[in-house]
Design an enzyme around this catalytic site. Structure first.
Site: not given
Length: 256
Positions: A7, A11, A109-110, A132, A184
């Site tokens: 999680i 996402n 997660d790491r 993120t 741009t």
């Protein structure tokens, strides 16, 4: 079968394993407004679409960096999968010797990524996770998790340009053909993509110099935008989009 969930802030990636074989994986948005029933029905429908049944799930493991969603998500698993999930956190056996000043600060997660990377590629290994936030983690030959670096994710950087600069538009995040943009939009895309490649390579090179060992560190990337950056990177050796799920499977096995 083992059902594994990662999680993240943007996402939720999850997959179902039969032994060591990944049968299927999915990616859904992390919607903090969803109820446990909505999550449960969505998971069941995704299973059914692939000819699978949640009734065949023997166990569930979850890693999360979004605490506010956990109560709702756990309730969905208990109600619809009929299993009490294993949560990656303090007390879980990982096989890593964590050298962080406060090991409880390291995101789940790491840790999961580090477990998988060391198992698959050995050490020393550097993991770059494009989520993120973009995280960099370093693991030694002796399976020591040293720590790493955290940078704003490329999507956050793009959104910040749009939000804080009045005349800059929101742009599609694609790699332009040239660094010298002729509009741009092209200029913003060049700055975001090629600038981020430079950020990644610079941090990885510095981490390599700080990692003691007789071997050159292997660099593996994962996450949604890993492949786009890796195509231009000089330091990333491999992209493994399933790294986190593999780590979850390994951690489950080590704790059972």
């Amino acid at each position: 079968m083992l059902l594994a969930f990662d999680i993240g802030n943007t996402n939720i990636v999850f997959g179902v394993y039969d032994g060591k074989k990944l049968l299927q994986s999915w990616r859904i948005s992390t919607d903090r407004g969803k109820t446990s029933d909505e999550f449960g029905i969505l998971i069941k429908s995704l299973f059914a679409d692939k000819g699978l049944s949640v009734n065949d799930v023997d166990a569930v493991i979850i890693s999360s960096v979004v605490p506010p969603i956990m109560h709702t998500f756990e309730a969905a698993i208990i109600k619809y999968i009929h299993k009490t999930p294993m949560i990656v956190g303090p007390g879980i056996k990982t096989g890593l010797n964590i050298k962080y000043y406060n090991p409880r600060e390291v995101g789940a997660d790491r840790i999961v990524n580090a477990v998988a990377a060391y198992e698959l590629y050995g050490g020393p290994v550097i993991i770059v996770d494009f989520g993120t936030a973009t995280t960099f983690c370093a693991v030694t030959e002796r399976c020591e998790y040293l720590g790493g670096a955290i940078a704003p994710g490329i999507l956050i950087s793009a959104e910040a340009l749009f939000q804080r600069a009045a005349k800059l538009p929101r742009v599609e995040l694609v790699k332009p053909d040239h660094v010298i943009g002729k509009s741009t939009v092209e200029a913003m895309q060049a700055g975001l993509v090629y600038g981020y490649v430079g950020l990644v390579d610079s941090i990885v090179e510095r981490m390599k110099r700080e990692l003691d060992g007789s071997k050159e560190p292997f660099v593996v990337a994962t996450g949604g935008l890993a492949r786009m950056v890796a195509e231009e990177s000089k330091t990333i050796n491999e992209v493994n989009s399933l790294l986190t799920l593999e780590g979850l499977r390994l951690i489950y096995e080590r704790n059972t």
